[in-house]
Design an enzyme around this catalytic site. Structure first.
Site, PDB file in Angstrom:
ATOM      1  CD  GLU A  36      -3.012  -0.526  -0.088  1.00 52.75           C
ATOM      2  OE1 GLU A  36      -3.344   0.654  -0.217  1.00 52.75           O
ATOM      3  OE2 GLU A  36      -3.348  -1.420  -0.882  1.00 52.75           O
ATOM      4  CB  CYS A 191     -13.691   3.295 -12.905  1.00 49.45           C
ATOM      5  SG  CYS A 191     -14.551   4.877 -12.878  1.00 49.45           S
ATOM      6  CB  CYS A 198     -18.986   3.044 -19.128  1.00 46.90           C
ATOM      7  SG  CYS A 198     -18.196   4.506 -18.416  1.00 46.90           S
ATOM      8  CB  CYS A 201     -18.311  -0.515 -15.544  1.00 50.26           C
ATOM      9  SG  CYS A 201     -18.369  -0.054 -13.806  1.00 50.26           S
ATOM     10  CB  CYS A 207     -22.342   4.703 -13.068  1.00 51.43           C
ATOM     11  SG  CYS A 207     -21.081   5.988 -13.157  1.00 51.43           S
TER      12      CYS A 207
HETATM   13  S1  SF4 Z   1     -19.914   3.147 -15.369  1.00 51.72           S
HETATM   14 FE1  SF4 Z   1     -19.277   4.681 -13.886  1.00 51.72          FE
HETATM   15  S2  SF4 Z   1     -18.096   3.557 -12.378  1.00 51.72           S
HETATM   16 FE2  SF4 Z   1     -18.246   2.253 -14.191  1.00 51.72          FE
HETATM   17  S3  SF4 Z   1     -16.427   2.708 -15.431  1.00 51.72           S
HETATM   18 FE3  SF4 Z   1     -18.059   4.053 -16.143  1.00 51.72          FE
HETATM   19  S4  SF4 Z   1     -17.772   5.927 -14.966  1.00 51.72           S
HETATM   20 FE4  SF4 Z   1     -16.643   4.324 -13.896  1.00 51.72          FE
END
Ligand code: SF4
Length: 346
Positions: A36, A191, A198, A201, A207
């Site tokens: 980390e 992201c 997206c 995602c 989102c």
């Molecule tokens: S949907 Fe939202 S959280 Fe997912 S990659 Fe796109 S911007 Fe990021």
């Protein structure tokens, strides 16, 4: 919706997240902590070889505590932000003194150690022990700022406070380690800052930034400030045997405790400076190409000068030394200094 977010992150992490990072095998509190700290401001690909060498040499807290500052800085050389290494080493010593050599399983006690902020403490608790502690590193800040379309720059206290509250609100009761790792993986691989994927995602369903059509508008960037520029002249003093003079930097300030090149102000006469400050004569040979190095708060412009030195030019022990060949490889050198020495083959 909140529970759905965590469930989707956990499910995605198990199917598609990262499972073979070196600090995941085995995932001990010490290894999580070292990783980390190394990952602050640095990409995982860069960290991996450093982490492997570091933990092979110092496999646990007592081993790191027993190491010398100089060795730790040398192992960190090239990773940048050297204060992280100094804090890591200092914290290891305190853990031995105050916690019997084991990282404390307690948020406050962890956050009281040098170099461990709230997010790093949370990551250690969540990843190593599965404790329900939120994290908010750069990747997670971006992910949450987008998911909730949080306005404002996260460097502002009010925005950071809102993001911490959101991070706490999403914490699941179970599978905290998978959830936390999932947040980190999503921020690092899906992201991403400039091109969020997206369509792939797992939390796209809720989102808000995506719904508004411009995910990259979140989080708001830091207010633009011109970084001031500082100039310095570094003297590459080379003897006939090819050795160059290095000087150790003070323990505070820029590159604390690292070996560097002697410096004079750009307006100084370098040959006179050598006579006065080092006690020997040197002759200017060449002006080397300028090197620029960006720090968080300023940019450093380095004008390196190559000078030759006749004879042995003895210097006192300790804070200055003549080095050559492979010796320089094992020393803690700032990246621009290593680059300058590389240019002259030292
Ligand atoms: S949907 Fe939202 S959280 Fe997912 S990659 Fe796109 S911007 Fe990021």
């Amino acid at each position: 919706m909140r529970g759905a977010f965590a469930a989707a992150v956990i499910d995605w992490q198990r199917r598609a997240g990262r499972h073979d990072l070196p600090w995941q095998r085995p995932r001990t509190p010490y290894r999580v902590w070292v990783s980390e700290v190394m990952l602050q401001q640095t990409r995982a690909e860069t960290v991996i070889p450093y982490f492997a060498r570091f933990t092979a040499r110092w496999p646990d807290v007592p081993a790191l505590a027993a190491a010398g500052r100089e060795e730790v800085l040398a192992a960190w050389s090239g990773l940048g932000y050297y204060r992280r290494a100094i804090h890591l080493h200092e914290a290891a010593r305190r853990i031995v003194e105050r916690h019997g050599g084991a990282l404390p399983r307690d948020l406050e006690a962890l956050a009281a150690l040098p170099g461990i902020g709230r997010s790093t403490a949370g990551a250690i608790l969540a990843l190593a022990w599965g404790e329900p502690a939120p994290i908010l590193d750069g990747n997670v800040r971006r992910l949450l700022a987008r998911w909730h379309a949080v306005e404002g720059w996260p460097g502002r206290a009010a925005v950071a406070c809102r993001l911490w509250a959101l991070a706490e609100g999403h914490l699941p009761r179970r599978d905290v380690a998978a959830y936390t790792q999932g947040l980190m993986d999503l921020g690092a691989t899906v992201c991403t800052p400039r091109r969020p994927a997206c369509a792939a995602c797992p939390v796209a369903f809720g989102c808000e930034a995506r719904r508004r059509g411009d995910p990259c508008a979140y989080p708001a960037p830091a207010p633009r400030r011109r970084r001031p520029r500082r100039r310095t002249r570094m003297l590459v003093l080379r003897r006939g045997d090819g050795r160059v003079l290095l000087a150790r930097r003070p323990p505070a300030g820029v590159w604390p405790g690292l070996w560097s090149l002697p410096e004079c102000a750009p307006g100084d006469d370098p040959e006179a400076w050598c006579r006065v400050h080092l006690g020997f004569a040197a002759r200017t040979e060449a002006v080397l190409p300028t090197v620029r190095h960006a720090f968080t708060h300023f940019e450093l412009e380095i004008e390196p000068l190559l000078l030759t030195v006749e004879g042995a030019a003895a210097v006192g022990e300790g804070q200055v030394c003549w080095v050559g060949g492979e010796e320089t490889q094992g020393l803690a050198l700032p990246a621009p200094v290593r680059a300058i020495l590389g240019r002259i083959g030292a």
